[in-house]
Design a protein around this motif. Structure first.
Motif, mmCIF file in Angstrom:
data_model
loop_
_atom_site.group_PDB
_atom_site.id
_atom_site.type_symbol
_atom_site.label_atom_id
_atom_site.label_comp_id
_atom_site.label_asym_id
_atom_site.label_seq_id
_atom_site.Cartn_x
_atom_site.Cartn_y
_atom_site.Cartn_z
ATOM 1 N N THR A 79 -20.567 0.454 -52.386
ATOM 2 C CA THR A 79 -19.991 -0.455 -51.394
ATOM 3 C C THR A 79 -20.384 -0.039 -49.982
ATOM 4 O OG1 THR A 79 -18.139 -0.777 -52.887
ATOM 5 C CG2 THR A 79 -17.814 -1.478 -50.614
ATOM 6 N N LYS A 80 -20.305 1.242 -49.699
ATOM 7 C CA LYS A 80 -20.697 1.734 -48.368
ATOM 8 C C LYS A 80 -22.154 1.414 -48.062
ATOM 9 C CE LYS A 80 -17.525 5.272 -47.095
ATOM 10 N NZ LYS A 80 -17.261 6.629 -46.661
ATOM 11 N N LEU A 81 -22.990 1.675 -49.055
ATOM 12 C CA LEU A 81 -24.419 1.434 -48.877
ATOM 13 C C LEU A 81 -24.665 -0.037 -48.566
ATOM 14 C CD1 LEU A 81 -27.351 2.606 -49.194
ATOM 15 C CD2 LEU A 81 -27.193 1.987 -51.614
ATOM 16 N N LYS A 82 -24.019 -0.904 -49.332
ATOM 17 C CA LYS A 82 -24.200 -2.344 -49.120
ATOM 18 C C LYS A 82 -23.616 -2.779 -47.777
ATOM 19 C CE LYS A 82 -24.691 -3.837 -53.897
ATOM 20 N NZ LYS A 82 -24.174 -4.668 -54.994
ATOM 21 N N ASP A 83 -22.450 -2.238 -47.434
ATOM 22 C CA ASP A 83 -21.849 -2.574 -46.142
ATOM 23 C C ASP A 83 -22.780 -2.178 -44.995
ATOM 24 O OD1 ASP A 83 -19.646 -3.550 -47.408
ATOM 25 O OD2 ASP A 83 -18.317 -1.862 -46.910
ATOM 26 N N ALA A 84 -23.384 -1.011 -45.124
ATOM 27 C CA ALA A 84 -24.251 -0.517 -44.057
ATOM 28 C C ALA A 84 -25.465 -1.431 -43.872
ATOM 29 C CB ALA A 84 -24.690 0.912 -44.358
ATOM 30 N N TYR A 85 -26.112 -1.788 -44.982
ATOM 31 C CA TYR A 85 -27.278 -2.682 -44.863
ATOM 32 C C TYR A 85 -26.856 -4.090 -44.438
ATOM 33 C CZ TYR A 85 -30.871 0.611 -46.192
ATOM 34 O OH TYR A 85 -31.739 1.668 -46.190
ATOM 35 N N HIS A 86 -25.673 -4.486 -44.860
ATOM 36 C CA HIS A 86 -25.179 -5.790 -44.428
ATOM 37 C C HIS A 86 -25.022 -5.798 -42.902
ATOM 38 C CE1 HIS A 86 -22.994 -9.555 -44.302
ATOM 39 N NE2 HIS A 86 -22.039 -8.957 -43.584
ATOM 40 N N ALA A 87 -24.406 -4.753 -42.377
ATOM 41 C CA ALA A 87 -24.204 -4.665 -40.919
ATOM 42 C C ALA A 87 -25.544 -4.665 -40.185
ATOM 43 C CB ALA A 87 -23.411 -3.407 -40.587
ATOM 44 N N MET A 88 -26.506 -3.985 -40.756
ATOM 45 C CA MET A 88 -27.830 -3.924 -40.152
ATOM 46 C C MET A 88 -28.482 -5.310 -40.146
ATOM 47 S SD MET A 88 -30.553 -1.014 -41.248
ATOM 48 C CE MET A 88 -30.367 0.414 -40.187
ATOM 49 N N ARG A 89 -28.315 -6.046 -41.230
ATOM 50 C CA ARG A 89 -28.901 -7.391 -41.310
ATOM 51 C C ARG A 89 -28.190 -8.353 -40.368
ATOM 52 N NH1 ARG A 89 -32.485 -8.366 -45.615
ATOM 53 N NH2 ARG A 89 -32.405 -6.922 -47.378
ATOM 54 N N LYS A 145 -23.636 5.035 -38.537
ATOM 55 C CA LYS A 145 -22.933 4.584 -37.337
ATOM 56 C C LYS A 145 -22.363 3.169 -37.531
ATOM 57 C CE LYS A 145 -22.118 4.257 -32.775
ATOM 58 N NZ LYS A 145 -21.601 5.240 -31.816
ATOM 59 N N LEU A 146 -23.175 2.311 -38.166
ATOM 60 C CA LEU A 146 -22.762 0.917 -38.324
ATOM 61 C C LEU A 146 -21.534 0.769 -39.230
ATOM 62 C CD1 LEU A 146 -26.236 -0.892 -38.550
ATOM 63 C CD2 LEU A 146 -24.682 -0.796 -36.580
ATOM 64 N N ILE A 147 -21.306 1.732 -40.107
ATOM 65 C CA ILE A 147 -20.092 1.667 -40.924
ATOM 66 C C ILE A 147 -19.080 2.730 -40.478
ATOM 67 C CG2 ILE A 147 -21.057 0.583 -43.003
ATOM 68 C CD1 ILE A 147 -21.269 3.470 -44.181
ATOM 69 N N GLY A 148 -19.331 3.318 -39.322
ATOM 70 C CA GLY A 148 -18.387 4.279 -38.774
ATOM 71 C C GLY A 148 -18.194 5.502 -39.658
ATOM 72 N N ASP A 149 -19.287 5.950 -40.308
ATOM 73 C CA ASP A 149 -19.156 7.099 -41.194
ATOM 74 C C ASP A 149 -20.420 7.964 -41.101
ATOM 75 O OD1 ASP A 149 -18.816 8.958 -43.142
ATOM 76 O OD2 ASP A 149 -18.695 7.528 -44.820
ATOM 77 N N MET A 150 -20.369 8.974 -40.255
ATOM 78 C CA MET A 150 -21.560 9.814 -40.085
ATOM 79 C C MET A 150 -21.768 10.759 -41.282
ATOM 80 S SD MET A 150 -23.004 8.407 -37.620
ATOM 81 C CE MET A 150 -24.432 9.406 -37.152
ATOM 82 N N ASP A 151 -20.877 10.683 -42.266
ATOM 83 C CA ASP A 151 -21.109 11.406 -43.521
ATOM 84 C C ASP A 151 -22.002 10.598 -44.472
ATOM 85 O OD1 ASP A 151 -19.694 13.594 -42.758
ATOM 86 O OD2 ASP A 151 -17.906 13.154 -43.961
ATOM 87 N N PHE A 152 -22.320 9.385 -44.074
ATOM 88 C CA PHE A 152 -23.185 8.562 -44.922
ATOM 89 C C PHE A 152 -24.554 9.240 -45.054
ATOM 90 C CE2 PHE A 152 -26.709 5.581 -45.225
ATOM 91 C CZ PHE A 152 -26.361 4.841 -46.334
ATOM 92 N N ARG A 153 -25.056 9.317 -46.272
ATOM 93 C CA ARG A 153 -26.432 9.802 -46.485
ATOM 94 C C ARG A 153 -27.160 8.785 -47.347
ATOM 95 N NH1 ARG A 153 -24.587 12.345 -43.205
ATOM 96 N NH2 ARG A 153 -24.505 14.591 -42.840
ATOM 97 N N LEU A 154 -28.453 8.640 -47.082
ATOM 98 C CA LEU A 154 -29.271 7.709 -47.874
ATOM 99 C C LEU A 154 -29.316 8.165 -49.328
ATOM 100 C CD1 LEU A 154 -32.457 7.208 -45.654
ATOM 101 C CD2 LEU A 154 -30.900 5.375 -46.408
#
Ligand code: C2O
Length: 479
Positions: A79-89, A145-154
């Motif tokens: 979900t986080k991964l998808k949210d992040a790319y969604h925000a980017m799009r 940054k776009l999902i407000g979670d700097m713990d996000f890793r690819l």
């Protein structure tokens, strides 16, 4: 082969001229050079320039966290991964000038791969690993940054694990535009698997057992082993001959590109860990290579190759263990066997070399065939199989078949212009006992022949090619 290539080139440039005249652009606009149209390319992927001078990248104080296999993400990670790319799009339309938008992110890759000066190109030379690591790093921070979670890793697509050869589920489910990780141009379907031929043990061993950085990551003018196979093969497999992934100018428009390159980055990390002799270049020319990117706060930053070499401490991410590194035997030094396989048209194996090679194969050592500057067709991106004779190529029996040596991926930079496409490729092929047997059985000289993979017998066109150099290297195992 050279004849066919010349025809292709002439054919292409003629078509291009007609096309330009048809849309009202004479040669005036593009100068006297009818082969190139930089204006057209720039419109599509302009240089990521900024009015202000780039600020040097400084320290990263994120926690050191693992990038994880895309195939084993939990549902909340997906979900986080998808949210992040969604925000980017979303940024693409809400603020097209925001450099963190998905299209702008994808076009970074386009700029570094196509009509920019050849000196900018980040493929076919030692910039490959360092540039892509830096690019993914800023991309990852922006997503976080776009999902407000700097713990996000690819995540990384660990296609080297045989049970993970399908596109990772998150990227195909659902397999439509409601999924921000989906791309409409993939030729690979959600049920297709990458062939073992492209990412299996033979290929991974050759990459991870590269003796030094010159072999692994290349030099200022030559690519390293894994940039071809497995890296190029995966581009071809996902993109087919027309999809985004199959051409560098569009590859990063497919979100799976970043998961693919995260795995490529892991292979660099695994290779570094594999042996004390697996070190990165120390020349200042390499260390001072630098690139500019917008960071997660839209600050224009410059980062050097030296700054990305230690991903754990500098860039704050780690990878899990490498299954492959664990099973690789402990090899003694690589020894080059110079043979009379050096002729450009036909290659012949000397009896003494044959004996040494058989001995090494008999003791479970490694034998590799190095082919340098193999001429390749330039009309589209494709995977070619390399055979030792036109007859074997015509039969195209694949791995284990007669005269089969391995694959040669051709990923073109751009669909439009042949500028900055390198016209030759190198290949380093693991030679198993079985491959060597079929080579030895074939009497007479070897005639290097390519055939496009996946062609029906009636459409198969074996292509005789030349190599500037060919030799074997062999390594004994520690017993
Ligand atoms: Cu910059 Cu996989 O390519």
């Amino acid at each position: 082969m050279p004849d066919t290539k010349t025809e292709n080139l002439i054919g292409e440039s003629t078509t291009r001229r007609h096309f330009l005249q048809a849309i009202g652009m004479g040669t005036g606009l593009i100068g006297l050079n009818a082969f190139v149209n930089p204006a057209e390319a720039l419109a599509q992927c302009a240089a990521p320039a900024s009015a202000t001078a780039a600020k040097a990248w400084g320290r990263d104080c994120r926690r050191i966290l693992p990038r994880r296999p895309a195939s084993s993400l939990s549902s909340s990670e997906i979900t986080k991964l998808k949210d992040a790319y969604h925000a980017m799009r979303v940024l693409d339309t809400s603020d097209p000038s925001d450099p963190r938008g998905f299209k702008r992110q994808a076009n970074i890759h386009c700029w570094f791969c196509t009509e920019a000066a050849a000196s900018v190109h980040v493929h076919f030379n030692w910039k490959f690993f360092a540039f892509h690591r830096a690019y993914l790093y800023f991309h990852e921070r922006i997503l976080g940054k776009l999902i407000g979670d700097m713990d996000f890793r690819l995540p990384y697509w660990d296609w080297d694990v045989s049970s993970h050869r399908k596109l990772p589920g998150a990227y195909t489910s659902p397999n439509n535009s409601s999924n921000p990780l989906w791309n409409s141009t993939r030729e690979m379907s959600p049920t297709d698997e990458l062939p073992d031929e492209d990412v299996g043990e033979d290929v991974m061993d050759a990459a991870l057992e590269a003796a030094d950085f010159t072999e692994f990551g290349g030099t200022a003018g030559v690519p390293g082993i894994p940039e071809g196979a497995p890296h190029g093969n995966v581009h071809n497999d996902v993109g087919g001959d027309a999809g985004d992934m199959a051409y560098f100018e569009t590859a990063a428009k497919d979100p799976v590109f970043y998961a693919h390159h995260s795995n490529v980055d892991k292979i660099w990390s695994d290779w570094n860990k594999g042996s004390s002799s697996h070190t990165n270049p120390t020349s200042s020319t390499f260390l001072n290579l630098s690139w500019n990117f917008y960071d997660e706060n839209k600050v224009w930053r410059s980062i050097t190759a030296a700054q990305v070499l230690n991903h754990e401490n500098q860039l704050r991410y780690v990878y899990g263990p490498s299954r492959f590194s664990e099973i690789l035997p402990c090899l003694l030094d690589w020894v080059v066997i110079r043979t009379d396989w050096r002729v450009s048209k036909t290659l012949r194996l000397a009896p003494a070399a044959r004996t040494s090679i058989s001995r090494v194969l008999g003791s479970r050592g490694r034998v590799r065939l190095h082919l340098t500057d193999v001429t390749v067709p330039m009309d589209k991106s494709a995977v070619y199989r390399i055979y030792a004779s036109p007859e074997a190529a015509r039969k195209d029996e694949g791995p284990g078949g007669d005269g089969y040596l391995g694959t040669l991926p051709v990923v073109l930079s751009s669909r439009k212009s042949q500028l900055n496409h390198t016209r030759t490729r190198n290949a380093v092929l693991n030679i198993s006992g079985r491959k060597f047997e079929t080579l030895s059985r074939a009497q007479g000289p070897m005639q290097l022949t390519l055939v496009e993979r996946g062609r029906k017998e009636s459409e198969r066109k074996p292509i005789r090619v030349t190599a500037a150099d060919s030799h074997f290297t062999v390594a004994d195992v520690e017993r």
